[in-house]
Design an enzyme around this catalytic site. Structure first.
Site, PDB file in Angstrom:
ATOM      1  N   ASN A 105       6.320  -1.668   8.101  1.00 58.32           N
ATOM      2  CA  ASN A 105       5.430  -2.767   7.197  1.00 58.32           C
ATOM      3  C   ASN A 105       6.936  -3.718   6.862  1.00 58.32           C
ATOM      4  O   ASN A 105       6.799  -4.278   5.827  1.00 58.32           O
ATOM      5  CB  ASN A 105       5.172  -1.986   6.086  1.00 58.32           C
ATOM      6  CG  ASN A 105       3.765  -1.794   5.802  1.00 58.32           C
ATOM      7  OD1 ASN A 105       2.896  -2.447   6.550  1.00 58.32           O
ATOM      8  ND2 ASN A 105       3.494  -0.647   5.531  1.00 58.32           N
ATOM      9  N   ASP A 154       5.529   2.840  11.256  1.00 57.67           N
ATOM     10  CA  ASP A 154       5.054   1.620  10.825  1.00 57.67           C
ATOM     11  C   ASP A 154       6.018   1.347   9.572  1.00 57.67           C
ATOM     12  O   ASP A 154       6.053   1.902   8.344  1.00 57.67           O
ATOM     13  CB  ASP A 154       3.529   1.710   9.912  1.00 57.67           C
ATOM     14  CG  ASP A 154       3.142   0.641   9.341  1.00 57.67           C
ATOM     15  OD1 ASP A 154       3.722  -0.463   9.323  1.00 57.67           O
ATOM     16  OD2 ASP A 154       1.652   0.724   8.905  1.00 57.67           O
ATOM     17  N   ASP A 177       5.739  -2.470  13.628  1.00 51.11           N
ATOM     18  CA  ASP A 177       5.941  -1.140  13.946  1.00 51.11           C
ATOM     19  C   ASP A 177       7.027  -0.981  15.096  1.00 51.11           C
ATOM     20  O   ASP A 177       7.247  -1.745  15.815  1.00 51.11           O
ATOM     21  CB  ASP A 177       4.804  -0.568  14.841  1.00 51.11           C
ATOM     22  CG  ASP A 177       3.468  -0.472  13.953  1.00 51.11           C
ATOM     23  OD1 ASP A 177       3.324   0.476  13.386  1.00 51.11           O
ATOM     24  OD2 ASP A 177       2.720  -1.495  13.919  1.00 51.11           O
ATOM     25  N   ASN A 217       0.194   3.722  14.180  1.00 54.31           N
ATOM     26  CA  ASN A 217      -0.782   3.825  12.997  1.00 54.31           C
ATOM     27  C   ASN A 217      -2.116   3.879  13.369  1.00 54.31           C
ATOM     28  O   ASN A 217      -2.669   2.897  13.551  1.00 54.31           O
ATOM     29  CB  ASN A 217      -0.130   2.721  12.201  1.00 54.31           C
ATOM     30  CG  ASN A 217      -0.936   2.618  10.584  1.00 54.31           C
ATOM     31  OD1 ASN A 217      -2.211   3.064  10.639  1.00 54.31           O
ATOM     32  ND2 ASN A 217      -0.329   2.406   9.680  1.00 54.31           N
ATOM     33  N   GLU A 266      -0.802   6.773   8.606  1.00 58.74           N
ATOM     34  CA  GLU A 266      -2.009   6.759   8.041  1.00 58.74           C
ATOM     35  C   GLU A 266      -3.037   7.686   8.710  1.00 58.74           C
ATOM     36  O   GLU A 266      -4.363   7.296   8.884  1.00 58.74           O
ATOM     37  CB  GLU A 266      -2.570   5.372   8.034  1.00 58.74           C
ATOM     38  CG  GLU A 266      -1.761   4.434   7.239  1.00 58.74           C
ATOM     39  CD  GLU A 266      -2.479   3.328   6.655  1.00 58.74           C
ATOM     40  OE1 GLU A 266      -3.279   3.417   5.650  1.00 58.74           O
ATOM     41  OE2 GLU A 266      -2.585   2.091   7.269  1.00 58.74           O
ATOM     42  N   ASP A 304      -6.221  -1.016  13.371  1.00 61.35           N
ATOM     43  CA  ASP A 304      -5.578  -2.214  13.393  1.00 61.35           C
ATOM     44  C   ASP A 304      -4.231  -2.558  13.887  1.00 61.35           C
ATOM     45  O   ASP A 304      -3.710  -3.658  14.101  1.00 61.35           O
ATOM     46  CB  ASP A 304      -5.804  -3.057  11.831  1.00 61.35           C
ATOM     47  CG  ASP A 304      -5.556  -2.007  10.699  1.00 61.35           C
ATOM     48  OD1 ASP A 304      -4.794  -1.050  11.178  1.00 61.35           O
ATOM     49  OD2 ASP A 304      -5.615  -2.577   9.586  1.00 61.35           O
ATOM     50  N   HIS A 305      -3.661  -1.406  14.113  1.00 61.03           N
ATOM     51  CA  HIS A 305      -2.232  -1.355  14.527  1.00 61.03           C
ATOM     52  C   HIS A 305      -2.534  -0.823  16.338  1.00 61.03           C
ATOM     53  O   HIS A 305      -3.553  -0.342  16.415  1.00 61.03           O
ATOM     54  CB  HIS A 305      -1.389  -0.331  14.053  1.00 61.03           C
ATOM     55  CG  HIS A 305      -0.881  -0.667  12.756  1.00 61.03           C
ATOM     56  ND1 HIS A 305       0.347  -1.130  12.445  1.00 61.03           N
ATOM     57  CD2 HIS A 305      -1.539  -0.648  11.587  1.00 61.03           C
ATOM     58  CE1 HIS A 305       0.374  -1.234  11.236  1.00 61.03           C
ATOM     59  NE2 HIS A 305      -0.741  -1.002  10.521  1.00 61.03           N
TER      60      HIS A 305
END
Length: 259
Positions: free
Chosen positions: A151, A149, A220, A7, A34, A249-250
């Site tokens: 989530n 991802d 993930d 991501n 993303e 951030d991933h």
DNA sequence: ATGGCCTACGTAGTAGGA
């Protein structure tokens, strides 16, 4: 065959960090989430110059997924089946063939916050559609990988501070139950097949020094059909990427399959 | 020290993320 999920939190913002990781890690296949880009604006040449074939499923401003592959991408399919009214770009599939043909399913599963509420309802409905697609993949009895991802924080050991996530859409009981319904159909969580215990994360918030304090979550995932699990050689999280310049951030997570 | 972010869009300040 090295297959990764990453991501990237915006393809434009990752114009340096993503190629840097590709040149270092040399994955054969990458699913991106993303991308936050329309298909026309996606910088295909950045990847084609490195020998990757590129298929995108983007939209304006947010969401968006893509597949990069050093093998040809065949039978490409965009969008998770089950709701023709869903216009969010969160799912892309393709088949890649090395020694074996592998079905690659890349996803960006909805966040779902705030929960409860309409965004959480969308997340659970999306996961019900995911379960149906997962059943069809299993019925095919072929190597397939659903990665991306999710989530979802599967268990308390997958968060540094699980109590902080108790009512969050990523960790609420209904979310974890929906994830386990998919896994328990017969998939292997590749990371947990290779590593046990707490302290393994794929996301650290940009805020509050989360990376410095290792305040992360594991959200993930790569789920393997039995035929893919038989080929599993390795699974790793490239957590060092979080310390680079202008990181997502991933961080990337990947499997090596004997395929 | 109990700290406080990032991205896209579009050009100011929201919306969305996790």
């Amino acid at each position: 065959m090295k297959i990764a999920s990453f991501n990237i939190n915006g393809i434009k913002a990752r114009a340096e960090a993503l190629p840097r990781w590709l040149d270092h890690a040399h994955p054969d296949v990458v699913v991106l989430q993303e991308i936050k880009s329309q298909d026309e604006a996606f910088p295909r040449e950045m990847f084609e110059d490195r020998g990757y074939n590129v298929e995108t499923h983007g939209q304006k401003g947010f969401n968006g997924v893509a597949i990069l592959s050093k093998f040809p991408l065949e039978d490409v399919s965009r969008g998770l089946p089950g709701d023709d009214g869903d216009d969010q770009a969160r799912w892309i599939e393709a088949t890649v063939t090395g020694k074996r043909a592998i079905r690659i399913c890349g996803m960006y599963l909805p966040n779902g916050n705030p929960a409860p509420g309409p965004k959480y309802d969308y997340k659970l409905a999306w996961m019900a559609r995911l379960e149906r697609r997962a059943r069809d993949l299993l019925a095919a009895e072929e190597p397939a990988v659903m990665l991306g991802d999710y989530n979802i924080i599967p268990q308390a050991e997958d968060a540094a501070r699980p109590e902080a996530w108790r009512e969050d859409a990523l960790f609420r009981l209904e979310s974890r139950e929906a994830f386990r319904r998919v896994v328990n159909l017969g998939f292997t969580d590749a990371f947990r097949a290779r590593h046990h215990g707490p302290g393994h994360y794929t996301f650290w918030d940009y805020q509050a020094g989360a990376w410095r304090r290792n305040d992360g979550i594991r959200i993930d995932h790569l789920l393997l059909t039995p035929q893919a699990a038989d080929l599993l050689r390795d699974c790793q999280i490239d957590s060092a990427e979080r310390a680079g310049d202008k990181p997502s951030d991933h961080v990337p997570i990947w499997v090596d399959l004997d395929a």
